[in-house]
Design a protein around this motif. Structure first.
Motif, PDB file in Angstrom:
ATOM      1  N   MET A  86       0.911  -1.261  -0.049  1.00  0.00           N
ATOM      2  CA  MET A  86       0.158  -0.220   0.094  1.00  0.00           C
ATOM      3  C   MET A  86       0.869   1.315  -0.111  1.00  0.00           C
ATOM      4  SD  MET A  86      -3.013   0.856   2.663  1.00  0.00           S
ATOM      5  CE  MET A  86      -4.325  -0.142   1.578  1.00  0.00           C
ATOM      6  N   ALA A  87       0.535   2.252  -0.806  1.00  0.00           N
ATOM      7  CA  ALA A  87       1.219   3.291  -0.913  1.00  0.00           C
ATOM      8  C   ALA A  87       1.644   4.171   0.112  1.00  0.00           C
ATOM      9  CB  ALA A  87       0.981   4.183  -2.175  1.00  0.00           C
TER      10      ALA A  87
ATOM     11  N   THR B  35     -16.661   1.209   3.236  1.00  0.00           N
ATOM     12  CA  THR B  35     -15.517   0.586   2.401  1.00  0.00           C
ATOM     13  C   THR B  35     -15.538  -0.778   2.277  1.00  0.00           C
ATOM     14  OG1 THR B  35     -14.060   2.589   3.433  1.00  0.00           O
ATOM     15  CG2 THR B  35     -12.940   0.551   2.785  1.00  0.00           C
ATOM     16  N   SER B  36     -14.954  -1.398   1.640  1.00  0.00           N
ATOM     17  CA  SER B  36     -14.910  -2.991   1.277  1.00  0.00           C
ATOM     18  C   SER B  36     -14.109  -3.450   2.464  1.00  0.00           C
ATOM     19  CB  SER B  36     -14.526  -3.326  -0.110  1.00  0.00           C
ATOM     20  OG  SER B  36     -12.995  -3.260  -0.142  1.00  0.00           O
ATOM     21  N   GLY B  37     -14.359  -4.778   2.509  1.00  0.00           N
ATOM     22  CA  GLY B  37     -13.687  -5.303   3.656  1.00  0.00           C
ATOM     23  C   GLY B  37     -12.157  -5.539   3.281  1.00  0.00           C
ATOM     24  N   GLY B  38     -11.878  -5.883   1.937  1.00  0.00           N
ATOM     25  CA  GLY B  38     -10.292  -5.722   1.675  1.00  0.00           C
ATOM     26  C   GLY B  38      -9.717  -4.519   1.711  1.00  0.00           C
ATOM     27  N   GLU B  39     -10.174  -3.490   1.430  1.00  0.00           N
ATOM     28  CA  GLU B  39      -9.673  -2.371   1.574  1.00  0.00           C
ATOM     29  C   GLU B  39      -9.551  -1.875   3.017  1.00  0.00           C
ATOM     30  OE1 GLU B  39     -12.682   0.016  -0.668  1.00  0.00           O
ATOM     31  OE2 GLU B  39     -11.329  -0.086  -2.408  1.00  0.00           O
TER      32      GLU B  39
ATOM     33  N   ALA C 227      -6.698  -4.060   4.450  1.00  0.00           N
ATOM     34  CA  ALA C 227      -5.282  -3.542   4.095  1.00  0.00           C
ATOM     35  C   ALA C 227      -4.915  -2.242   4.749  1.00  0.00           C
ATOM     36  CB  ALA C 227      -5.486  -3.256   2.650  1.00  0.00           C
ATOM     37  N   ALA C 228      -5.940  -1.291   5.072  1.00  0.00           N
ATOM     38  CA  ALA C 228      -5.658  -0.213   5.827  1.00  0.00           C
ATOM     39  C   ALA C 228      -5.226  -0.476   7.279  1.00  0.00           C
ATOM     40  CB  ALA C 228      -6.920   0.873   5.893  1.00  0.00           C
ATOM     41  N   ALA C 229      -5.922  -1.495   7.978  1.00  0.00           N
ATOM     42  CA  ALA C 229      -5.783  -1.950   9.264  1.00  0.00           C
ATOM     43  C   ALA C 229      -4.475  -2.429   9.290  1.00  0.00           C
ATOM     44  CB  ALA C 229      -6.927  -2.794   9.604  1.00  0.00           C
ATOM     45  N   LEU C 230      -4.039  -3.055   8.218  1.00  0.00           N
ATOM     46  CA  LEU C 230      -2.724  -3.925   8.262  1.00  0.00           C
ATOM     47  C   LEU C 230      -1.535  -2.998   8.450  1.00  0.00           C
ATOM     48  CD1 LEU C 230      -3.185  -6.866   5.791  1.00  0.00           C
ATOM     49  CD2 LEU C 230      -2.739  -7.105   8.449  1.00  0.00           C
TER      50      LEU C 230
ATOM     51  N   SER D 270      -8.808  -5.170  12.685  1.00  0.00           N
ATOM     52  CA  SER D 270      -9.145  -4.156  13.473  1.00  0.00           C
ATOM     53  C   SER D 270      -8.480  -4.302  14.634  1.00  0.00           C
ATOM     54  CB  SER D 270     -10.578  -3.653  13.340  1.00  0.00           C
ATOM     55  OG  SER D 270     -10.999  -3.131  11.996  1.00  0.00           O
ATOM     56  N   ALA D 271      -8.965  -5.783  15.382  1.00  0.00           N
ATOM     57  CA  ALA D 271      -8.203  -5.778  16.532  1.00  0.00           C
ATOM     58  C   ALA D 271      -6.849  -6.082  16.677  1.00  0.00           C
ATOM     59  CB  ALA D 271      -8.982  -7.330  17.155  1.00  0.00           C
ATOM     60  N   ALA D 272      -6.091  -6.616  15.735  1.00  0.00           N
ATOM     61  CA  ALA D 272      -4.655  -6.692  15.647  1.00  0.00           C
ATOM     62  C   ALA D 272      -4.033  -5.346  15.619  1.00  0.00           C
ATOM     63  CB  ALA D 272      -4.144  -7.754  14.468  1.00  0.00           C
ATOM     64  N   ALA D 273      -4.577  -4.499  14.766  1.00  0.00           N
ATOM     65  CA  ALA D 273      -4.099  -3.283  14.494  1.00  0.00           C
ATOM     66  C   ALA D 273      -4.374  -2.292  15.789  1.00  0.00           C
ATOM     67  CB  ALA D 273      -4.760  -2.478  13.344  1.00  0.00           C
ATOM     68  N   LEU D 274      -5.288  -2.406  16.507  1.00  0.00           N
ATOM     69  CA  LEU D 274      -5.529  -1.658  17.610  1.00  0.00           C
ATOM     70  C   LEU D 274      -4.601  -2.035  18.818  1.00  0.00           C
ATOM     71  CD1 LEU D 274      -9.485  -1.513  18.227  1.00  0.00           C
ATOM     72  CD2 LEU D 274      -7.831   0.572  18.060  1.00  0.00           C
TER      73      LEU D 274
END
Length: 163
Positions: free
Chosen positions: A1-2, A28-32, A35-38, A69-73
Motif C-alpha cells: 500500500m502506497a 469501504t470494502s472489507g479488503g480495503e 489493508a488499511a488496518a494492516l 481491526s483488533a490486531a491493528a488496535l
C-alpha cells in the motif's frame, strides 16, 4: 500500500494516516479496510489517531475486518481488554483466522493469557484445524506449521513477565 510506503520513507505518519483513514469509513470494502488496518498496525503507536475508526471495525459483520481491526488496535494502543475478546471470538468462529490471531497473541505476550486454553487445545489436537476430508489444499501443511510455531511462540511469550 502506497500510504505505508510513504510513512516508511519519510518517517512522518501524517500523510500516510490521512490516506489510510479514508479507507476506514463506512461503505469501504472489507479488503480495503483490512489493508488499511494492516498498514496502521505496522505503523504502530504513531497511528493512535486512527484508533477510534479501527474500534468501529471491532463490531463489523465481516470477520476479517474484526480480526484486522483488533490486531491493528493492539499494535497501536496495546489495549488487550478491547482486542483480546474479539480475537478469541474469531478464533472460535472460523478456523481460518487462527494463524492471524495466533500471530497477534504471540505479540501480546502475558496480556494474552486468557487465550492460553485455546492455544493449548490447538497444540493438543491430533487432527489439525485445517485438515480437509478430500486432502486438497496446497498451503495446508505450511499454514499448519506456521500456526503451530505461532502457538508455541504465544505460550512462550505469555510466560514472560514484565518487571
Amino acid at each position: 500500500m502506497a500510504a505505508r510506503a510513504t510513512w516508511a520513507l519519510d518517517g512522518s505518519p501524517d500523510e500516510a494516516l490521512d490516506a489510510l483513514d479514508r479507507w476506514l469509513r463506512p461503505g469501504t470494502s472489507g479488503g480495503e479496510w483490512c489493508a488499511a488496518a494492516l498498514a496502521l498496525g505496522a505503523i504502530g503507536p504513531a497511528a493512535a489517531r486512527s484508533a477510534p475508526a479501527l474500534r468501529a471495525g471491532l463490531g463489523a459483520r465481516d470477520l476479517w475486518v474484526r480480526v484486522r481491526s483488533a490486531a491493528a488496535l493492539w499494535r497501536i494502543t496495546g489495549d488487550a481488554a478491547e482486542t483480546l475478546p474479539v480475537l478469541l471470538a474469531a478464533w472460535e468462529e472460523n478456523r481460518h483466522t487462527r494463524v492471524a490471531v495466533a500471530e497477534c497473541l504471540a505479540e501480546m505476550g502475558p496480556a494474552a493469557s486468557d487465550a492460553e486454553p485455546a492455544i493449548r487445545a490447538e497444540l493438543a489436537r491430533r487432527r489439525r484445524h485445517n485438515a480437509r476430508e478430500d486432502g486438497a489444499g496446497s498451503h495446508d501443511v505450511h499454514d499448519d506449521e506456521k500456526l503451530l510455531t505461532l502457538c508455541r511462540a504465544a505460550l512462550t511469550q505469555m510466560e514472560r513477565r514484565t518487571y
